[in-house]
Scaffold this motif. Structure first.
Motif, short mmCIF file in Angstrom:
data_model
loop_
_atom_site.label_atom_id
_atom_site.label_comp_id
_atom_site.label_asym_id
_atom_site.label_seq_id
_atom_site.Cartn_x
_atom_site.Cartn_y
_atom_site.Cartn_z
N SER A 42 0.82 -1.21 0.00
CA SER A 42 0.00 0.00 0.00
C SER A 42 0.86 1.26 0.00
O SER A 42 1.89 1.35 0.67
N SER A 43 0.41 2.27 -0.75
CA SER A 43 1.11 3.55 -0.81
C SER A 43 0.75 4.45 0.37
O SER A 43 1.34 5.52 0.54
N LEU A 44 -0.22 4.03 1.20
CA LEU A 44 -0.67 4.85 2.32
C LEU A 44 -0.31 4.23 3.67
O LEU A 44 -0.96 4.51 4.69
N ASN A 45 0.74 3.44 3.70
CA ASN A 45 1.10 2.74 4.93
C ASN A 45 1.35 3.67 6.10
O ASN A 45 1.06 3.35 7.24
N GLY A 46 1.88 4.84 5.86
CA GLY A 46 2.26 5.73 6.95
C GLY A 46 1.10 6.35 7.70
O GLY A 46 1.28 6.87 8.81
N LEU A 47 -0.09 6.31 7.12
CA LEU A 47 -1.23 6.95 7.77
C LEU A 47 -1.60 6.28 9.08
O LEU A 47 -1.96 6.96 10.06
N ARG A 48 -1.57 4.99 9.11
CA ARG A 48 -2.05 4.22 10.26
C ARG A 48 -1.35 4.65 11.56
O ARG A 48 -1.98 4.73 12.62
N GLU A 49 -0.05 4.94 11.47
CA GLU A 49 0.72 5.30 12.66
C GLU A 49 0.30 6.64 13.25
O GLU A 49 0.67 6.97 14.38
N ARG A 50 -0.50 7.41 12.52
CA ARG A 50 -0.92 8.72 13.02
C ARG A 50 -2.22 8.64 13.82
O ARG A 50 -2.75 9.66 14.26
N PHE A 51 -2.73 7.40 14.02
CA PHE A 51 -3.99 7.21 14.74
C PHE A 51 -3.81 6.24 15.90
O PHE A 51 -2.90 5.40 15.88
N SER A 52 -4.69 6.34 16.88
CA SER A 52 -4.66 5.46 18.05
C SER A 52 -5.40 4.17 17.72
O SER A 52 -6.53 3.94 18.18
N VAL A 53 -4.77 3.35 16.92
CA VAL A 53 -5.36 2.09 16.48
C VAL A 53 -5.30 1.08 17.62
O VAL A 53 -4.28 0.96 18.30
N PRO A 54 -6.39 0.34 17.89
CA PRO A 54 -6.38 -0.67 18.95
C PRO A 54 -5.25 -1.67 18.74
O PRO A 54 -5.03 -2.14 17.63
N LYS A 55 -4.55 -1.99 19.83
CA LYS A 55 -3.45 -2.97 19.72
C LYS A 55 -3.99 -4.37 19.49
O LYS A 55 -3.39 -5.16 18.78
#
Length: 423
Positions: A18-31
């Motif tokens: 995916s070209s948008l991989n970096g977006l996820r790290e900017r959110f509080s995604v459940p572990k």
């Protein structure tokens, strides 16, 4: 049809590409778990939180001077945010403003355009979010228009979608406004905004849209499509937080219309503090602001728009389509007990998928207990939103896998109960 690899390993590979991989790290995604309810409330994000914290610090350090000395000045929030929203909505900067809530904006704009229209009828559809109808009926009654006679409700043929031909049949020369959602909140059907606008204009009616389930995940071209007005919220795919400020769009051709719900924040800036008894509207969509901008409800949107702009609305839409397509194919492959109530054609699909099952309510509840956050919509929909900002293909795989496990567990319980009653 090409061979579809439904394995978890294949999902991981798609995430890696995916070209948008970096977006996820900017959110509080459940572990541990998956958050797939972003079409109701987007996740907490670093950028939104930082923008809010900055506004709080300005309040602490500047006090009242924050209205003019903050960066940006609080006084300019609505217009500044509107100009940036225009970039993802295909509008001119002065045609958009961040203001009010979605329902208040429906009241304000439907009231305005009813006053300006020749006809009395408003065309809506039966699958709309209910608050839209509440506001429209109230604005009709306020003008002595009987909604029982003049609110024309287009019915669905299948309980899921709205056919364009049925809207055509409903619109007449007595129509004042055609008001539709861009995406149906239950099924996820994406309506054809330019085509509906053209239809309304053929009958000298206005075209208005509720973009709540598309802004931030579906590109729009409001100005060039000649859409007359639109409203939206920013707490869904734009991820600006609970109670975040809403927004509205008015085509520049209608800047001369007097706002139906005038308020001092919509007054022209130059004389706003002269406290004149007569309302002088600001230029552009800013005239439809009503009360003082809620600074802390608006500030997070500055941060979240940084994310949307960095990713690009076109790239977000491409990833969203790929995610929903993958999710639909997984459901077809692994969940024969379930139906997909969302259009298969990507051009007719928004950002979420309606997975249908007779026990959808209990399935939604059990998924949440397993850490998969989805929601339920009457009568039979598990609504799954693989937000392209922070949900990946492996997440989609986990959602379907957990749903498979829940269905299997329910089947085992049912069989056990039946066996226990055998005498």
């Amino acid at each position: 049809m090409d061979d579809f690899d439904a394995s978890r390993a294949a999902a991981r590979m798609r995430d890696a590409e995916s070209s948008l991989n970096g977006l996820r790290e900017r959110f509080s995604v459940p572990k541990d778990g998956v958050y797939a309810d972003g079409n109701s409330l987007g996740l907490h994000g670093q950028d939104a939180a930082a923008a809010l914290e900055s506004a709080v610090a300005e309040w602490r350090e500047l006090g009242i001077e924050g209205w003019t000395e903050a960066e940006p000045p609080w006084f300019e929030y609505g217009e500044r945010l509107g100009a940036r929203l225009a970039g993802i909505l295909g509008a001119n900067e002065d045609e958009c403003v961040a203001t009010n809530s979605t329902t208040v904006n429906i009241h304000a704009l439907v009231g305005t355009f009813l006053e300006a229209a020749d006809g009395d009828q408003v065309v809506v559809n039966e699958l709309d979010f209910p608050t839209d109808h509440y506001a429209i009926r109230a604005q009709m009654r306020a003008r002595g228009i009987d909604p029982a006679e003049n609110l024309v409700v287009v019915e669905s043929r299948d309980g899921r979608t709205i056919e364009f031909d049925d809207v055509v049949d409903a619109v007449t020369d007595d129509t004042a406004i055609v008001f539709m959602p861009s995406v149906l909140y239950r099924s996820g059907q994406l309506l054809d905004v330019p085509r509906l606008t053209e239809l309304a204009h053929e009958h000298d009616a206005y075209a208005g849209f509720d973009l709540a389930h598309s802004v931030g995940v579906v590109p729009h071209d409001l100005h060039d499509a000649d859409v007359d007005f639109a409203v939206w919220c920013s707490y869904k795919y734009l991820n600006a937080g609970p109670g975040a400020i809403g927004g509205l769009y008015v085509h520049e051709d209608h800047f001369d219309l007097p706002p139906a719900l005038a308020g001092w924040w919509g007054h022209e800036n130059e004389t706003q503090f002269d406290m004149r008894p007569e309302f002088t509207p600001a230029s552009g969509a800013a005239a439809w602001q009503i009360g003082t901008v809620p600074v802390f409800a608006a500030a997070p949107l500055f941060g979240t728009l940084d994310v949307t702009e960095a990713a690009g609305i076109g790239s977000l839409r491409e990833r969203s389509v790929n995610l929903t397509d993958y999710l639909i194919r997984l459901v077809d492959e692994r969940l024969p007990e379930c139906d997909v109530g969302t259009p298969i054609d990507a051009d007719r699909r928004g950002g979420h998928v309606a997975v249908e099952h007779p026990n959808a309510e209990s399935l939604s509840r059990e998924l949440r207990e397993r850490g998969v956050v989805v929601d339920f919509r009457q009568p039979n929909v598990v609504r799954v939103a693989p937000s392209p900002y922070y949900v990946g293909f492996e997440d989609a795989w986990v959602i379907v896998d957990e749903l498979r496990s829940v269905l299997d567990a329910d089947e085992r319980r049912t069989s056990s109960d039946e066996d226990s009653h055998v005498t």
